[in-house]
Design a protein around this motif. Structure first.
Motif, PDB file in Angstrom:
ATOM      1  N   UNK A 158     -10.867   8.225 -75.088  1.00  0.00           N
ATOM      2  CA  UNK A 158      -9.857   7.164 -75.038  1.00  0.00           C
ATOM      3  C   UNK A 158     -10.284   6.062 -74.073  1.00  0.00           C
ATOM      4  N   UNK A 159     -10.111   4.814 -74.493  1.00  0.00           N
ATOM      5  CA  UNK A 159     -10.439   3.666 -73.636  1.00  0.00           C
ATOM      6  C   UNK A 159      -9.208   3.328 -72.789  1.00  0.00           C
ATOM      7  N   UNK A 160      -9.285   3.478 -71.454  1.00  0.00           N
ATOM      8  CA  UNK A 160      -8.124   3.181 -70.598  1.00  0.00           C
ATOM      9  C   UNK A 160      -7.750   1.704 -70.693  1.00  0.00           C
ATOM     10  N   UNK A 161      -6.459   1.420 -70.890  1.00  0.00           N
ATOM     11  CA  UNK A 161      -6.018   0.030 -71.035  1.00  0.00           C
ATOM     12  C   UNK A 161      -4.566  -0.062 -70.593  1.00  0.00           C
ATOM     13  N   UNK A 162      -4.334  -0.672 -69.438  1.00  0.00           N
ATOM     14  CA  UNK A 162      -2.971  -0.768 -68.904  1.00  0.00           C
ATOM     15  C   UNK A 162      -2.078  -1.641 -69.785  1.00  0.00           C
ATOM     16  N   UNK A 163      -2.685  -2.525 -70.587  1.00  0.00           N
ATOM     17  CA  UNK A 163      -1.892  -3.380 -71.476  1.00  0.00           C
ATOM     18  C   UNK A 163      -1.135  -2.539 -72.503  1.00  0.00           C
ATOM     19  N   UNK A 164      -1.753  -1.451 -72.941  1.00  0.00           N
ATOM     20  CA  UNK A 164      -1.108  -0.574 -73.914  1.00  0.00           C
ATOM     21  C   UNK A 164       0.127   0.086 -73.303  1.00  0.00           C
ATOM     22  N   UNK A 165       0.027   0.468 -72.039  1.00  0.00           N
ATOM     23  CA  UNK A 165       1.166   1.074 -71.328  1.00  0.00           C
ATOM     24  C   UNK A 165       2.306   0.076 -71.193  1.00  0.00           C
ATOM     25  N   UNK A 166       1.952  -1.180 -70.892  1.00  0.00           N
ATOM     26  CA  UNK A 166       2.974  -2.224 -70.765  1.00  0.00           C
ATOM     27  C   UNK A 166       3.675  -2.475 -72.091  1.00  0.00           C
ATOM     28  N   UNK A 167       2.906  -2.576 -73.171  1.00  0.00           N
ATOM     29  CA  UNK A 167       3.495  -2.782 -74.499  1.00  0.00           C
ATOM     30  C   UNK A 167       4.402  -1.620 -74.882  1.00  0.00           C
ATOM     31  N   UNK A 168       3.986  -0.408 -74.523  1.00  0.00           N
ATOM     32  CA  UNK A 168       4.808   0.767 -74.819  1.00  0.00           C
ATOM     33  C   UNK A 168       6.161   0.665 -74.120  1.00  0.00           C
ATOM     34  N   UNK A 169       6.146   0.238 -72.846  1.00  0.00           N
ATOM     35  CA  UNK A 169       7.399   0.148 -72.091  1.00  0.00           C
ATOM     36  C   UNK A 169       8.316  -0.943 -72.644  1.00  0.00           C
ATOM     37  N   UNK A 170       7.731  -2.014 -73.190  1.00  0.00           N
ATOM     38  CA  UNK A 170       8.526  -3.124 -73.719  1.00  0.00           C
ATOM     39  C   UNK A 170       9.065  -2.826 -75.115  1.00  0.00           C
ATOM     40  N   UNK A 171       8.233  -2.217 -75.964  1.00  0.00           N
ATOM     41  CA  UNK A 171       8.605  -2.005 -77.363  1.00  0.00           C
ATOM     42  C   UNK A 171       9.305  -0.658 -77.572  1.00  0.00           C
ATOM     43  N   UNK A 172       8.928   0.354 -76.756  1.00  0.00           N
ATOM     44  CA  UNK A 172       9.451   1.714 -76.869  1.00  0.00           C
ATOM     45  C   UNK A 172       9.288   2.272 -78.288  1.00  0.00           C
ATOM     46  N   UNK A 173       8.043   2.376 -78.738  1.00  0.00           N
ATOM     47  CA  UNK A 173       7.772   2.846 -80.102  1.00  0.00           C
ATOM     48  C   UNK A 173       7.879   4.370 -80.204  1.00  0.00           C
ATOM     49  N   UNK A 174       7.797   4.866 -81.445  1.00  0.00           N
ATOM     50  CA  UNK A 174       7.813   6.307 -81.664  1.00  0.00           C
ATOM     51  C   UNK A 174       6.498   6.949 -81.201  1.00  0.00           C
TER      52      UNK A 174
END
Length: 364
Positions: A43-59
């Motif tokens: 897995x490529x570490x990417x804090x942007x993905x964590x931020x998007x997850x917190x904003x969108x709250x996907x499944x």
């Protein structure tokens, strides 16, 4: 896309592989512990993905990945079949980039195949074997091109001049990637040969824990030796990284890093460096069902990026709706980005930028 971990036997390749991939390649204190190549999806570490997850709250969330291959150790004479040479060279030829592990620490309890620690010598040993193999490939092509060039064929004469220049470089102990070539020369004449020393390389200086931040004299010597090679150098205490990776809780790992004075695991730095080495970048799709990082080549257009999701997306591409990551983060949602007029509509010629959040419109 694959990056292959290479090096002499017993320099920490399999330990690094286990650390990166959480796989369990055999690791022991004797040469040729790894024989068959192990492959791990990292897995490529990417804090942007964590931020998007917190904003969108996907499944679900799906990060970008890179394949890492742990390849058997190489020894002097490998180009002539010594050790596991032929197998090593076949395995490395299948990769897109090289992660070259160099031992940069002293420890009398760990055997070195040459009985002493000298990372520049070790690097030269492997480079020489790879260069000798490349010379074999080059000579076969030269033989054919010379015959055509003697007939007066202008294209063959141009190719001949480039091949002879590359051969001179290899005979002078230069990797192909360190030989000055124009983009046209490289694309037309060298890239099709798939020469091993033409692959981009990331040198990993495997140090002891005390040298994890500042490095040591071995690291300094390596940096000096590869300064003209257009190569990246990463300093990593591989055994320590393995200890960190073995901890189950995030809190314990963070305490370990804090004690070492590190902001993040060195393995994360290495994975991102390998991703960049492969000339890859990330764009995102973000919706209620999934937030996902998609891997594309730097320079890919919007239809090419769409094709990574499904070939039909590329064939029937109409347009792309694009939000810059910074705008998505600052406004907090796609709806608010639209309200602020920050969503763009792009066509077939749009070159995707790293971090773009995209939706594709297509018709099949």
């Amino acid at each position: 896309m694959k990056a292959g971990i290479v090096g002499l036997p017993n320099v920490g390749k399999s330990t690094l592989f286990n650390c990166l991939s959480n796989a369990k390649a055999q690791s022991a204190n004797f040469p040729f512990c790894t024989i068959e190549p192990n492959i791990g999806v990292v897995t490529v570490p990417d804090t942007r993905l964590t931020t998007l997850e917190s904003l969108v709250q996907p499944e679900r969330v799906q990060p970008a990945t890179v394949d890492i291959v742990d390849i058997a150790g190489l020894v002097r004479g490998a180009s002539k079949g010594e050790g596991l040479g032929n197998q090593f060279l076949a395995n490395i030829r299948e990769t897109d980039a090289i992660i070259h592990v160099l031992r940069c620490f002293d420890n009398d309890n760990i055997i070195h195949v040459d009985q002493s620690v000298d990372p520049v010598r070790d690097r030269d040993t492997i480079d020489m074997e790879l260069q000798l193999k490349d010379l074999e490939s080059l000579d076969k092509r030269l033989e054919r091109v010379q015959k055509t060039a003697r007939t007066g064929n202008k294209e063959a004469q141009q190719e001949l001049a480039v091949l002879q220049r590359v051969k001179t470089g290899l005979e002078s102990a230069k990797a192909v990637r360190a030989i000055e070539l124009t983009d046209k020369e490289h694309t037309a004449y060298i890239k099709p040969l798939q020469l091993i020393t033409d692959k981009p390389v990331l040198y990993v200086c495997n140090v002891d824990e005390a040298s994890a931040i500042a490095g040591n004299h071995y690291v300094t010597a390596v940096r000096e030796a590869v300064k003209d090679e257009k190569a990246e150098v990463v300093v990593l205490a591989v055994a320590t990284e393995a200890d960190i990776a073995a901890l189950e809780s995030f809190e314990d790992r963070q305490l370990f890093l804090d004690d070492l004075g590190l902001e993040e695991p060195g393995s994360s730095v290495l994975i991102r460096a390998a991703y960049t080495l492969l000339k890859l970048q990330t764009y995102f799709t973000a919706g209620e069902k999934e937030v996902r990082a998609w891997t594309i080549n730097i320079g890919d257009t919007a239809p090419q990026a769409a094709g990574v999701i499904h070939t039909d997306f590329e064939k029937g591409f109409i347009r792309a709706e694009v939000i810059q990551y910074a705008d998505f983060e600052s406004h907090g949602s796609e709806a608010k980005v639209k309200e602020a007029g920050k969503m763009r509509v792009e066509g077939k010629d749009y070159v995707v930028q790293d971090g773009d959040v995209m939706h594709f419109r297509f018709n099949v």
